[in-house]
Design a protein around this motif. Structure first.
Motif, PDB file in Angstrom:
ATOM      1  N   ARG A 187     100.529 -46.929 -34.951  1.00  0.00           N
ATOM      2  CA  ARG A 187     101.664 -46.576 -33.846  1.00  0.00           C
ATOM      3  C   ARG A 187     102.534 -47.225 -33.332  1.00  0.00           C
ATOM      4  O   ARG A 187     103.493 -47.015 -33.848  1.00  0.00           O
ATOM      5  CB  ARG A 187     101.722 -45.262 -33.342  1.00  0.00           C
ATOM      6  N   LYS A 244      99.611 -48.572 -43.320  1.00  0.00           N
ATOM      7  CA  LYS A 244      98.265 -48.748 -43.409  1.00  0.00           C
ATOM      8  C   LYS A 244      97.475 -49.222 -41.743  1.00  0.00           C
ATOM      9  O   LYS A 244      97.061 -48.711 -41.718  1.00  0.00           O
ATOM     10  CB  LYS A 244      97.158 -48.377 -44.335  1.00  0.00           C
ATOM     11  N   ASN A 245      98.250 -50.527 -42.229  1.00  0.00           N
ATOM     12  CA  ASN A 245      97.506 -51.505 -41.683  1.00  0.00           C
ATOM     13  C   ASN A 245      98.196 -51.748 -39.766  1.00  0.00           C
ATOM     14  O   ASN A 245      97.728 -52.546 -39.497  1.00  0.00           O
ATOM     15  CB  ASN A 245      97.552 -53.435 -42.012  1.00  0.00           C
ATOM     16  N   ARG A 278      98.202 -38.401 -50.910  1.00  0.00           N
ATOM     17  CA  ARG A 278      98.145 -39.206 -49.810  1.00  0.00           C
ATOM     18  C   ARG A 278      99.521 -37.939 -49.137  1.00  0.00           C
ATOM     19  O   ARG A 278     100.814 -37.935 -50.149  1.00  0.00           O
ATOM     20  CB  ARG A 278      99.056 -40.645 -48.774  1.00  0.00           C
ATOM     21  N   LEU A 305     103.527 -48.048 -48.266  1.00  0.00           N
ATOM     22  CA  LEU A 305     102.859 -46.922 -47.606  1.00  0.00           C
ATOM     23  C   LEU A 305     101.735 -47.816 -46.897  1.00  0.00           C
ATOM     24  O   LEU A 305     100.777 -47.961 -46.452  1.00  0.00           O
ATOM     25  CB  LEU A 305     102.780 -45.548 -48.506  1.00  0.00           C
ATOM     26  N   ASP A 306     100.707 -49.008 -48.096  1.00  0.00           N
ATOM     27  CA  ASP A 306      99.969 -49.421 -47.606  1.00  0.00           C
ATOM     28  C   ASP A 306      99.461 -50.052 -46.648  1.00  0.00           C
ATOM     29  O   ASP A 306      98.787 -50.538 -46.104  1.00  0.00           O
ATOM     30  CB  ASP A 306      98.534 -50.043 -49.417  1.00  0.00           C
ATOM     31  N   GLU A 307     100.842 -51.134 -47.338  1.00  0.00           N
ATOM     32  CA  GLU A 307     101.263 -52.025 -46.381  1.00  0.00           C
ATOM     33  C   GLU A 307     101.397 -51.428 -44.660  1.00  0.00           C
ATOM     34  O   GLU A 307     101.113 -51.991 -43.904  1.00  0.00           O
ATOM     35  CB  GLU A 307     103.118 -52.852 -46.616  1.00  0.00           C
ATOM     36  N   PRO A 365     103.595 -40.182 -43.109  1.00  0.00           N
ATOM     37  CA  PRO A 365     104.752 -41.047 -42.960  1.00  0.00           C
ATOM     38  C   PRO A 365     105.785 -39.731 -43.948  1.00  0.00           C
ATOM     39  O   PRO A 365     105.918 -38.810 -44.192  1.00  0.00           O
ATOM     40  CB  PRO A 365     104.207 -41.988 -44.367  1.00  0.00           C
ATOM     41  N   ASN A 373     101.067 -37.734 -37.595  1.00  0.00           N
ATOM     42  CA  ASN A 373     100.714 -38.437 -37.859  1.00  0.00           C
ATOM     43  C   ASN A 373     100.860 -39.281 -39.802  1.00  0.00           C
ATOM     44  O   ASN A 373     100.396 -39.639 -39.854  1.00  0.00           O
ATOM     45  CB  ASN A 373      99.182 -39.504 -38.060  1.00  0.00           C
TER      46      ASN A 373
END
Length: 366
Positions: free
Chosen positions: A300, A296-297, A109, A292-294, A154, A152
């Motif tokens: 913005r 993703k949901n 990523r 980072l996974d958290e 992180p 976009n």
């Protein structure tokens, strides 16, 4: 040559003995290595380290956070990220070597990585200015954070600084404005920011890059508005009272987690992060991937709101909300009494005149 702290004296003696036992070429010539004794001493070292590091006071944790062998931002960047591209300059004045910043890959990523770097030896420390950033460093980070926001991507920042550089040149170029602009930029981004305090998080120099959605902190790191020595010098005019200052400032990870300044404490190996760097890399990678996974949901807008609410909630005393009904009623009664008293004092003259009028009317009626 290993570096030891004051409270590690017993460990130092045992490790020196261990090194002698491991060396077959001792004073008496070639000798057989005593593997049983080596194993016993290693167990002793583990026990002493575990006992020492389980009961560190605030000042000792400050010493561990500043340990010269502690893993620095450059180490994490080299071992966590692939295809890292270092980007330089603020496009206004110069490059700041105290901060490494660029894009890389974490588990495939794309992320923007920012790391305050203190340096490993004397030459690199001088080059890196001991991790103290100048205005051009903060402006470089602002430039790259805006770029990450546009695409976009992180942001991950590694915090390790005694504070922003207080030199005359830095002040002339707008150090305070640069720090304030960096905080404003962090708070306005609509991509997730994850900050990790890996060593010393000092003053505005740290918060400028740690205004994040998630602030993580190593177990033996510190995070404070001023150094314990600086605080002791101001309050008691005595830098030797650093322990008292460190206790009062609540700068350790566990204390900051209780008051929700940070979001998670990353456990360190026994004896500190410098004793098992491979374990540290594994621990921090799993935590970064989890957050980072958290995010993703999140949209913005949700990322922006989460960060804003997080900082607005810092300092709110929930105990007032959950207090008993008796205490609430007592407060209400006290407030009512204070209000009546205030009104009476404010209309004192008018109340006296009204009373006299009522008295005169009463006399006539009688």
């Amino acid at each position: 040559m290993k570096s030891y702290l004051e409270f590690e004296h017993d460990v130092k003696v045992l490790e020196e003995e261990l090194e002698k036992l491991k060396d077959p070429f001792n004073k008496e010539g070639i000798s057989e290595v005593d593997t049983q004794r080596i194993s016993e001493i290693q167990n002793e070292i583990d026990v002493k380290l575990k006992a020492s590091y389980a009961n560190l006071n605030e000042w000792q944790k400050t010493q561990v956070a500043r340990h010269e062998e502690r893993p620095k931002a450059k180490f994490f960047i080299e071992n966590l990220f692939t295809n890292f591209i270092n980007l330089s300059g603020d496009r206004k004045f110069a490059e700041d070597e105290a901060v490494l910043a660029g894009f890389g890959l974490l588990d495939g990523r794309s992320v923007l990585v920012i790391g305050q770097e203190k340096g490993e030896d004397l030459d690199s420390r001088l080059k890196r200015n001991f991790g103290m950033m100048r205005p051009e460093g903060y402006r470089k980070c602002i430039r790259l954070m805006k770029l990450a926001n546009k695409f976009n991507i992180p942001v991950i920042s590694f915090i390790d600084t005694p504070g922003a550089y207080p030199g005359i040149g830095a002040e002339q170029r707008g150090q305070a404005e640069a720090i304030a602009s960096s905080i404003e930029c962090c708070m306005s981004l609509k991509v997730p920011i994850i900050s990790v305090i890996i060593g010393e998080g000092g003053s505005g120099g740290a918060i400028a890059l740690a205004s994040a959605n998630k602030v993580l902190m190593f177990e033996n790191a510190i995070y404070s508005v001023i150094s314990p020595e600086g605080c002791a010098s101001i309050l008691w005019r005595d830098p030797s009272k650093s322990l008292e200052a460190a206790k009062a400032m609540k700068l350790t990870a566990n204390e900051l987690l209780k008051i929700r300044i940070i979001d998670e404490v990353i456990k360190e190996p026994i004896g500190g992060a410098h004793r098992n760097k491979a374990q540290v890399i594994s621990s921090i990678k799993s935590v970064l991937v989890k957050y980072l996974d958290e995010f993703k949901n999140y949209t913005r807008e949700e990322i922006f709101e989460q960060r804003k609410i997080k900082f607005l909630n810092i300092g709110k005393q929930k105990s007032f909300i959950t207090s008993s009904l008796d205490k609430i009623s007592l407060v209400e009664k006290n407030n009512l009494f204070a209000l009546v008293k205030k009104v009476c004092l404010g209309y004192k003259n008018k109340l006296i005149i009204a009373f006299l009028l009522f008295a005169i009317v009463g006399l006539f009626l009688i």
